[in-house]
Every structure is written in C-alpha cells, then in structure tokens.
Motif scaffolding. Structure first.
Motif, PDB file in Angstrom:
ATOM      1  N   SER A  85       2.454   5.872 -23.593  1.00  0.00           N
ATOM      2  CA  SER A  85       3.482   4.860 -23.736  1.00  0.00           C
ATOM      3  C   SER A  85       3.069   3.566 -23.031  1.00  0.00           C
ATOM      4  O   SER A  85       2.414   3.603 -21.993  1.00  0.00           O
ATOM      5  CB  SER A  85       4.790   5.364 -23.134  1.00  0.00           C
ATOM      6  N   SER A  86       3.514   2.433 -23.566  1.00  0.00           N
ATOM      7  CA  SER A  86       3.238   1.161 -22.903  1.00  0.00           C
ATOM      8  C   SER A  86       4.361   0.779 -21.942  1.00  0.00           C
ATOM      9  O   SER A  86       4.187  -0.080 -21.104  1.00  0.00           O
ATOM     10  CB  SER A  86       3.045   0.059 -23.937  1.00  0.00           C
ATOM     11  N   SER A  87       5.523   1.431 -22.060  1.00  0.00           N
ATOM     12  CA  SER A  87       6.610   1.103 -21.126  1.00  0.00           C
ATOM     13  C   SER A  87       7.663   2.198 -20.986  1.00  0.00           C
ATOM     14  O   SER A  87       8.253   2.341 -19.922  1.00  0.00           O
ATOM     15  CB  SER A  87       7.291  -0.200 -21.552  1.00  0.00           C
ATOM     16  N   ASP A  88       7.960   2.956 -22.030  1.00  0.00           N
ATOM     17  CA  ASP A  88       9.017   3.972 -21.958  1.00  0.00           C
ATOM     18  C   ASP A  88       8.756   4.969 -20.836  1.00  0.00           C
ATOM     19  O   ASP A  88       7.668   5.524 -20.732  1.00  0.00           O
ATOM     20  CB  ASP A  88       9.129   4.741 -23.282  1.00  0.00           C
ATOM     21  N   GLY A  89       9.743   5.192 -20.013  1.00  0.00           N
ATOM     22  CA  GLY A  89       9.631   6.184 -18.944  1.00  0.00           C
ATOM     23  C   GLY A  89       9.206   5.618 -17.611  1.00  0.00           C
ATOM     24  O   GLY A  89       9.407   6.232 -16.581  1.00  0.00           O
ATOM     25  N   GLY A  90       8.603   4.447 -17.586  1.00  0.00           N
ATOM     26  CA  GLY A  90       8.212   3.803 -16.337  1.00  0.00           C
ATOM     27  C   GLY A  90       6.933   4.358 -15.737  1.00  0.00           C
ATOM     28  O   GLY A  90       6.617   5.533 -15.894  1.00  0.00           O
ATOM     29  N   PHE A  91       6.197   3.498 -15.048  1.00  0.00           N
ATOM     30  CA  PHE A  91       4.958   3.846 -14.358  1.00  0.00           C
ATOM     31  C   PHE A  91       5.238   3.793 -12.858  1.00  0.00           C
ATOM     32  O   PHE A  91       5.472   2.716 -12.312  1.00  0.00           O
ATOM     33  CB  PHE A  91       3.845   2.846 -14.704  1.00  0.00           C
ATOM     34  N   TYR A  92       5.223   4.933 -12.198  1.00  0.00           N
ATOM     35  CA  TYR A  92       5.554   5.028 -10.775  1.00  0.00           C
ATOM     36  C   TYR A  92       4.273   5.236  -9.967  1.00  0.00           C
ATOM     37  O   TYR A  92       3.413   6.039 -10.354  1.00  0.00           O
ATOM     38  CB  TYR A  92       6.487   6.208 -10.521  1.00  0.00           C
ATOM     39  N   TYR A  93       4.166   4.534  -8.827  1.00  0.00           N
ATOM     40  CA  TYR A  93       2.979   4.622  -7.980  1.00  0.00           C
ATOM     41  C   TYR A  93       3.386   4.953  -6.548  1.00  0.00           C
ATOM     42  O   TYR A  93       4.287   4.320  -5.999  1.00  0.00           O
ATOM     43  CB  TYR A  93       2.201   3.298  -8.013  1.00  0.00           C
ATOM     44  N   TYR A  94       2.689   5.928  -5.954  1.00  0.00           N
ATOM     45  CA  TYR A  94       3.006   6.412  -4.618  1.00  0.00           C
ATOM     46  C   TYR A  94       1.744   6.499  -3.765  1.00  0.00           C
ATOM     47  O   TYR A  94       0.661   6.767  -4.287  1.00  0.00           O
ATOM     48  CB  TYR A  94       3.600   7.824  -4.674  1.00  0.00           C
ATOM     49  N   ILE A  95       1.920   6.328  -2.462  1.00  0.00           N
ATOM     50  CA  ILE A  95       0.864   6.660  -1.507  1.00  0.00           C
ATOM     51  C   ILE A  95       1.498   7.516  -0.427  1.00  0.00           C
ATOM     52  O   ILE A  95       2.707   7.486  -0.220  1.00  0.00           O
ATOM     53  CB  ILE A  95       0.189   5.421  -0.878  1.00  0.00           C
ATOM     54  N   GLY A  96       0.666   8.293   0.247  1.00  0.00           N
ATOM     55  CA  GLY A  96       1.205   9.146   1.298  1.00  0.00           C
ATOM     56  C   GLY A  96       0.126   9.804   2.113  1.00  0.00           C
ATOM     57  O   GLY A  96      -1.039   9.398   2.089  1.00  0.00           O
ATOM     58  N   ILE A  97       0.545  10.848   2.819  1.00  0.00           N
ATOM     59  CA  ILE A  97      -0.352  11.566   3.721  1.00  0.00           C
ATOM     60  C   ILE A  97      -0.219  13.065   3.526  1.00  0.00           C
ATOM     61  O   ILE A  97       0.781  13.551   3.015  1.00  0.00           O
ATOM     62  CB  ILE A  97      -0.064  11.212   5.204  1.00  0.00           C
ATOM     63  N   VAL A  98      -1.259  13.752   3.962  1.00  0.00           N
ATOM     64  CA  VAL A  98      -1.232  15.216   4.067  1.00  0.00           C
ATOM     65  C   VAL A  98      -1.234  15.520   5.547  1.00  0.00           C
ATOM     66  O   VAL A  98      -2.029  14.965   6.302  1.00  0.00           O
ATOM     67  CB  VAL A  98      -2.483  15.860   3.422  1.00  0.00           C
ATOM     68  N   LYS A  99      -0.315  16.375   5.971  1.00  0.00           N
ATOM     69  CA  LYS A  99      -0.287  16.783   7.372  1.00  0.00           C
ATOM     70  C   LYS A  99       0.020  18.267   7.448  1.00  0.00           C
ATOM     71  O   LYS A  99       0.448  18.875   6.465  1.00  0.00           O
ATOM     72  CB  LYS A  99       0.723  15.958   8.168  1.00  0.00           C
ATOM     73  N   THR A 100      -0.231  18.830   8.602  1.00  0.00           N
ATOM     74  CA  THR A 100       0.023  20.260   8.800  1.00  0.00           C
ATOM     75  C   THR A 100       1.220  20.436   9.717  1.00  0.00           C
ATOM     76  O   THR A 100       1.270  19.861  10.800  1.00  0.00           O
ATOM     77  CB  THR A 100      -1.215  20.948   9.411  1.00  0.00           C
TER      78      THR A 100
END
Length: 166
Positions: A83-98
C-alpha cells in the motif's frame, strides 16, 4: 609483487565488504478496521472480501537497540500488494533489556506516515508517544501479540534506523 597486490585488492573488496546482511525478523499483524455482517472486526477489504490487510512488521536488533517498521500490505491468496498509504506506516525505536532473567523489548513510536492522530480537547495537553512491549524467549520474539516467525537477511536499513538520526 603484482600478484600479491591483486590478491590483497580482491580480498579487501569482497572479503571485508561493508554490505553484510543483517537478520530481519518478520511478523504479520491483521489491520482490523471494519466489522463484518455479524459485527465482528475483520481485516477484509471493503470492496474485495478475498483481500486481507496486514501490517508487515520488520524488526531489527543490533546489540541492545531495536528498530521496528510496520508497513501496510494486503494479501490475496499468495499474492502480496504493498500500500502507498492505507493502514499507515509506523516507525519505532527501542531497547532490549533483561529483567528477572527474561529478555524484554521496549519500543517507542518515533514517526508515522498516513496515520490518524489524536487531537486533544485541551491545546496544552501532551499526548504520549505510543509504546509497544515484547519479549524474546526460546520460542521466538513476540511484540504486542505479534509473533515474529519469519527470518530474512537484508543489507537494507529500516526507515526507523534513518529516523533515529534526528
């Protein structure tokens, strides 16, 4: 002398290339945006009930950093449509921790294209960034009930990796 220089040149070009492929984990999340005739939410297309909508979740883990792109796609049988737009493009950053011996993933939304936005009634109110949580176990990776069961190798950067440079 020329022979050793040639061998060194080939080794430096092909043996130490910077385009090494990285692991890319893939999971599919249904986009539930309409209700069927029984009032149950479904990911079927409005006009074509054989077409199902998903967010293709692309996850990359580098040391303790995590990047997630959620790209809208639809499927008709085995055919995948982007899709070129339907549903939206979501972007995330984060971490892995124990925590308590368990590997935990924490992600924060950093950007979204073609996404609905909440508008506060009070203009001074700040809307918190969307967060996602997941875990890594011996059975695999799961984030917000999406299982990442497919593994690809890619030399492309995710959009969330570029957006992180702001």
């Amino acid at each position: 002398m020329k022979k050793s220089y040639y061998v060194f040149l080939l080794f430096s070009i092909f043996g130490c290339s910077q385009t090494s492929k990285e692991k890319l984990f893939v999971g599919y999340e249904p986009i539930m945006w309409i209700k069927d005739k029984n009032g149950k939410e479904t990911n079927e297309d409005f006009e074509n009930p054989n077409q199902k909508w998903f967010h293709k979740n692309l996850l990359k883990i580098k040391k303790d950093s995590v990047y997630l792109d959620r790209v809208p796609i639809s499927k008709i049988g085995k055919k995948t449509l982007y899709s070129s737009s339907d549903g939206g493009f979501y972007y995330y950053i984060g971490i892995v921790k124990t925590e308590n011996g368990q590997k935990i993933i924490e992600l924060t939304e950093i950007s979204c294209d073609y996404c609905p936005e909440l508008v506060p009634e009070n203009p001074k109110e700040v809307i918190k960034k969307r967060k996602l949580f997941g875990k890594i176990t011996e059975n695999g990776i799961e984030i917000n009930n999406v299982k990442f069961s497919n593994l690809q190798y890619s030399d492309t950067k995710l959009a969330s990796e570029y957006l992180n440079r702001k």
